[in-house]
Design a protein around this motif. Sequence first.
Motif, short mmCIF file in Angstrom:
data_model
loop_
_atom_site.label_atom_id
_atom_site.label_comp_id
_atom_site.label_asym_id
_atom_site.label_seq_id
_atom_site.Cartn_x
_atom_site.Cartn_y
_atom_site.Cartn_z
N SER A 1 0.80 -1.23 0.00
CA SER A 1 0.00 0.00 0.00
C SER A 1 0.83 1.27 0.00
O SER A 1 0.26 2.36 -0.04
N ILE A 2 2.16 1.14 0.05
CA ILE A 2 2.95 2.36 0.22
C ILE A 2 2.80 3.32 -0.96
O ILE A 2 2.82 4.54 -0.78
N TYR A 3 2.62 2.78 -2.17
CA TYR A 3 2.53 3.66 -3.34
C TYR A 3 1.21 4.42 -3.38
O TYR A 3 1.10 5.43 -4.08
N ASP A 4 0.23 3.97 -2.61
CA ASP A 4 -1.04 4.70 -2.54
C ASP A 4 -0.87 6.01 -1.78
O ASP A 4 -1.67 6.93 -1.94
N PHE A 5 0.16 6.07 -0.94
CA PHE A 5 0.34 7.25 -0.08
C PHE A 5 1.64 7.99 -0.37
O PHE A 5 1.72 9.20 -0.16
N ARG A 6 2.67 7.30 -0.88
CA ARG A 6 3.99 7.92 -0.98
C ARG A 6 4.00 9.06 -1.99
O ARG A 6 4.68 10.08 -1.79
N ASN A 7 3.27 8.92 -3.09
CA ASN A 7 3.28 9.98 -4.10
C ASN A 7 2.64 11.27 -3.59
O ASN A 7 2.83 12.34 -4.18
N ALA A 8 1.88 11.14 -2.50
CA ALA A 8 1.23 12.33 -1.94
C ALA A 8 2.11 13.03 -0.90
O ALA A 8 1.73 14.09 -0.39
N LEU A 9 3.25 12.45 -0.58
CA LEU A 9 4.14 13.07 0.40
C LEU A 9 4.67 14.40 -0.13
O LEU A 9 5.07 14.51 -1.28
N ASP A 10 4.66 15.39 0.73
CA ASP A 10 5.16 16.72 0.34
C ASP A 10 6.03 17.25 1.47
O ASP A 10 5.62 18.13 2.24
N LEU A 11 7.25 16.72 1.56
CA LEU A 11 8.16 17.14 2.61
C LEU A 11 8.98 18.32 2.13
O LEU A 11 9.39 18.38 0.97
#
Length: 456
Positions: free
Chosen positions: A178-188
Amino acid sequence: MKFTERSPRAARFFGLSTPSSWGGRLPLLWTHLFVSCLSLVYVAQFYAYTGVVAFEQTRLPHAILVAAAFAPVAILLAVARFSFGYFVGFYLYTLILGYAWLSVFSQFPYDHALSIASAITSILAFLVPVLFITSPLKQYFVLSDGAANRLRLAILVIAAATIAVGTLYNFRLTSLGSIYDFRNALDLPWPLRYAIGITSNTLLPFAFAGFVISGERARAAIVLLLLLAFYPVTLTKLTLFAPMWLLFLAVISSVSESRTAVVLSLFLPLLGGLLLVVPYNLGAIPYDRFVNYFSLVNFRMVAFPSIALDVYNDFFSTHQLTHFCQINMVKLFTGCAYGDPLSVLMSKNYELGNLNASLFATEGIASLGPLGAPIAAAVCGLVVSLGNRTSAGLPAKFVILSGGLLSQVLLNVPLTTTLLSNGALLLFILWYVMPRAGFSARSDEPKPPVGTRALN
């Protein structure tokens, strides 16, 4: 000049091990070559649906000839002494070996003969400096043992602070699937991205190496826990498996000679995936258990960097070269035909997600094309050889552990990015200032430079 046991200075100057030890490593290196190619046959079988890997029985003789032509490259690894460049060089040798095999079956229409020749020339151009430029730099500044200890403790504090700040932006416990469902939304923010890359890939492995060498097991365990704590922040496989990887390196570097340990660090995981193929085909283990390991190791860790080189060769055979404009500093002065990073550019043209790639694909093929790629590889080799010179005199185990994650990073990330964003240049500096007197170096390693003075 004939190198004998009576000419150790000449052998050391050229970065050569003693002749009596050369033959023992060649069988292991060639066995690794065979296992790597066999692994790619099964990768093509299980991942044909991606459209970028394939296997055809009729092309097998051609592939065997290519692998046989590649085999003599292993002689360079057999005769070289251990260094950081040996570690990196062997991993990138495996990458190019994989590309040479896969390109025979490539589904893309570019000039494969030219690209294979370019790839083999590039790895030779890279290996010569990284294997044989090993003379130590004179240390004008060196930390005392006490200062080195305090540095390792400071790294633990820096890592804890970086994790704490990172959790303010993202903290999510999720499965690998499931990491790719959330990682692209990371905005660090970019300072935090740099801090995470440098701390997780360089500072913590450096501290872990120091604690292991000094026998401080509790503090070494704290390092591994801090590394694991980066996973909910970054959602990357590297941070999740980094503790296990460093432990694995610590074990094999304790029971094997340094160069053998480097080869085994890839050979054993690859062989493990192959050994699972038989019981899976017999129905003795379920698909989920088989694919969880084979996908992570044989496909993602080893085969995918070679696949990325195939993709980059295809894209830049019909598109404008970057001439290094993917590097932000170069782009400021020259502009660039591409607005997106190369990884995003590949994602938009191939259904493989964001496709980061090694120096052979980025500084090489993307920047200069197949004809100019060996020149870029040679320059990159000279840069990496700086790590040999700054780490000369340190125990091989220390170098393997402190550089253990960067060796993985360089399979998938350009050298320019690795130097800054992932802290490789900082690691070279840390190696340079480390005290040598407190380490018990092996007899086949370069002797520490003399004439240093301590900084407390």
